[in-house]
Write a protein that holds these residues in place. Structure first.
Motif, PDB file in Angstrom:
ATOM      1  N   GLU A   6       0.837  -1.203   0.000  1.00 51.68           N
ATOM      2  CA  GLU A   6       0.000   0.000   0.000  1.00 51.68           C
ATOM      3  C   GLU A   6       0.875   1.259   0.000  1.00 51.68           C
ATOM      4  OE1 GLU A   6      -3.781   0.424   2.634  1.00 51.68           O
ATOM      5  OE2 GLU A   6      -2.065   1.081   3.848  1.00 51.68           O
ATOM      6  N   TYR A   7       1.927   1.267   0.814  1.00 53.07           N
ATOM      7  CA  TYR A   7       2.836   2.411   0.890  1.00 53.07           C
ATOM      8  C   TYR A   7       3.514   2.661  -0.459  1.00 53.07           C
ATOM      9  CZ  TYR A   7       7.056   5.054   1.916  1.00 53.07           C
ATOM     10  OH  TYR A   7       8.074   5.977   1.882  1.00 53.07           O
ATOM     11  N   VAL A   8       4.010   1.621  -1.087  1.00 56.73           N
ATOM     12  CA  VAL A   8       4.686   1.770  -2.379  1.00 56.73           C
ATOM     13  C   VAL A   8       3.681   2.226  -3.438  1.00 56.73           C
ATOM     14  CG1 VAL A   8       5.924   0.549  -4.204  1.00 56.73           C
ATOM     15  CG2 VAL A   8       6.501   0.132  -1.808  1.00 56.73           C
ATOM     16  N   ARG A   9       2.495   1.678  -3.416  1.00 53.15           N
ATOM     17  CA  ARG A   9       1.459   2.095  -4.363  1.00 53.15           C
ATOM     18  C   ARG A   9       1.142   3.583  -4.190  1.00 53.15           C
ATOM     19  NH1 ARG A   9      -1.524  -1.862  -3.578  1.00 53.15           N
ATOM     20  NH2 ARG A   9      -2.836  -1.025  -1.936  1.00 53.15           N
ATOM     21  N   ASN A  10       1.080   4.061  -2.935  1.00 53.33           N
ATOM     22  CA  ASN A  10       0.825   5.473  -2.672  1.00 53.33           C
ATOM     23  C   ASN A  10       1.980   6.349  -3.170  1.00 53.33           C
ATOM     24  OD1 ASN A  10      -1.669   5.037  -1.527  1.00 53.33           O
ATOM     25  ND2 ASN A  10      -0.896   4.954   0.549  1.00 53.33           N
ATOM     26  N   LEU A  11       3.194   5.836  -3.115  1.00 52.35           N
ATOM     27  CA  LEU A  11       4.333   6.585  -3.648  1.00 52.35           C
ATOM     28  C   LEU A  11       4.174   6.791  -5.152  1.00 52.35           C
ATOM     29  CD1 LEU A  11       7.412   4.954  -1.868  1.00 52.35           C
ATOM     30  CD2 LEU A  11       6.407   7.200  -1.420  1.00 52.35           C
ATOM     31  N   LEU A  12       3.659   5.777  -5.827  1.00 53.19           N
ATOM     32  CA  LEU A  12       3.494   5.851  -7.285  1.00 53.19           C
ATOM     33  C   LEU A  12       2.326   6.726  -7.691  1.00 53.19           C
ATOM     34  CD1 LEU A  12       4.119   2.114  -8.172  1.00 53.19           C
ATOM     35  CD2 LEU A  12       5.637   4.042  -8.632  1.00 53.19           C
ATOM     36  N   THR A  13       1.292   6.794  -6.881  1.00 49.89           N
ATOM     37  CA  THR A  13       0.097   7.546  -7.263  1.00 49.89           C
ATOM     38  C   THR A  13       0.026   8.918  -6.616  1.00 49.89           C
ATOM     39  OG1 THR A  13      -1.206   6.552  -5.485  1.00 49.89           O
ATOM     40  CG2 THR A  13      -1.250   5.446  -7.634  1.00 49.89           C
ATOM     41  N   GLY A  14       1.006   9.249  -5.794  1.00 51.36           N
ATOM     42  CA  GLY A  14       1.011  10.551  -5.124  1.00 51.36           C
ATOM     43  C   GLY A  14       1.281  11.669  -6.100  1.00 51.36           C
ATOM     44  N   PRO A  15       1.253  12.901  -5.604  1.00 51.11           N
ATOM     45  CA  PRO A  15       1.509  14.052  -6.477  1.00 51.11           C
ATOM     46  C   PRO A  15       2.928  14.009  -7.064  1.00 51.11           C
ATOM     47  CG  PRO A  15       1.405  14.734  -4.179  1.00 51.11           C
ATOM     48  CD  PRO A  15       1.032  13.284  -4.226  1.00 51.11           C
ATOM     49  N   ALA A  16       3.049  14.458  -8.297  1.00 46.02           N
ATOM     50  CA  ALA A  16       4.350  14.480  -8.966  1.00 46.02           C
ATOM     51  C   ALA A  16       5.224  15.559  -8.340  1.00 46.02           C
ATOM     52  CB  ALA A  16       4.176  14.745 -10.458  1.00 46.02           C
ATOM     53  N   PRO A  17       6.514  15.290  -8.163  1.00 41.13           N
ATOM     54  CA  PRO A  17       7.422  16.322  -7.646  1.00 41.13           C
ATOM     55  C   PRO A  17       7.430  17.530  -8.585  1.00 41.13           C
ATOM     56  CG  PRO A  17       8.515  14.175  -7.750  1.00 41.13           C
ATOM     57  CD  PRO A  17       7.184  14.033  -8.417  1.00 41.13           C
ATOM     58  N   LEU A  18       7.670  18.701  -8.032  1.00 37.87           N
ATOM     59  CA  LEU A  18       7.640  19.933  -8.824  1.00 37.87           C
ATOM     60  C   LEU A  18       8.628  19.937  -9.963  1.00 37.87           C
ATOM     61  CD1 LEU A  18       7.184  22.611  -6.026  1.00 37.87           C
ATOM     62  CD2 LEU A  18       5.480  21.727  -7.591  1.00 37.87           C
ATOM     63  N   ASP A  19       9.780  19.316  -9.776  1.00 36.06           N
ATOM     64  CA  ASP A  19      10.786  19.335 -10.848  1.00 36.06           C
ATOM     65  C   ASP A  19      10.389  18.426 -12.019  1.00 36.06           C
ATOM     66  OD1 ASP A  19      11.169  17.011  -9.362  1.00 36.06           O
ATOM     67  OD2 ASP A  19      13.340  17.008  -9.652  1.00 36.06           O
ATOM     68  N   ARG A  20       9.395  17.557 -11.818  1.00 33.40           N
ATOM     69  CA  ARG A  20       8.946  16.692 -12.901  1.00 33.40           C
ATOM     70  C   ARG A  20       7.593  17.121 -13.471  1.00 33.40           C
ATOM     71  NH1 ARG A  20       9.915  10.462 -11.212  1.00 33.40           N
ATOM     72  NH2 ARG A  20      12.038  10.660 -10.475  1.00 33.40           N
ATOM     73  N   ALA A  21       6.927  18.026 -12.775  1.00 29.92           N
ATOM     74  CA  ALA A  21       5.599  18.447 -13.242  1.00 29.92           C
ATOM     75  C   ALA A  21       5.706  19.151 -14.597  1.00 29.92           C
ATOM     76  CB  ALA A  21       4.969  19.384 -12.218  1.00 29.92           C
ATOM     77  N   ALA A  22       4.764  18.853 -15.481  1.00 28.69           N
ATOM     78  CA  ALA A  22       4.834  19.425 -16.833  1.00 28.69           C
ATOM     79  C   ALA A  22       4.107  20.734 -16.914  1.00 28.69           C
ATOM     80  CB  ALA A  22       4.257  18.442 -17.849  1.00 28.69           C
TER      81      ALA A  22
END
Length: 68
Positions: free
Chosen positions: A52-68
């Motif tokens: 569950e924790y790893v899944r939340n890491l993948l679906t969480g908000p994108a870091p600002l440096d990667r946001a398009a």
């Protein structure tokens, strides 16, 4: 003989599964990012809570440096 995945892990075993240190694991538990259960006087981490924790890491908000 079949080897089955354990349902719960010690804090140290859970940290090892994630490849992090014990202190970091306790911090994640304290902040509620990883859930635990108490069995008697022992605190254990259900294996599905690590998933569950790893899944939340993948679906969480994108870091600002990667946001398009």
């Amino acid at each position: 003989m079949t080897t089955s995945k354990p349902l719960v892990l010690t804090i140290e075993e859970a940290a090892q599964q994630l490849g992090i240190g014990r202190t970091t694991m306790y911090a994640l538990i304290k902040t509620g990012q990883i859930r635990t259960v108490t069995i008697g006087r022992l605190r254990r981490v259900p294996t599905f809570c690590l998933d569950e924790y790893v899944r939340n890491l993948l679906t969480g908000p994108a870091p600002l440096d990667r946001a398009a």
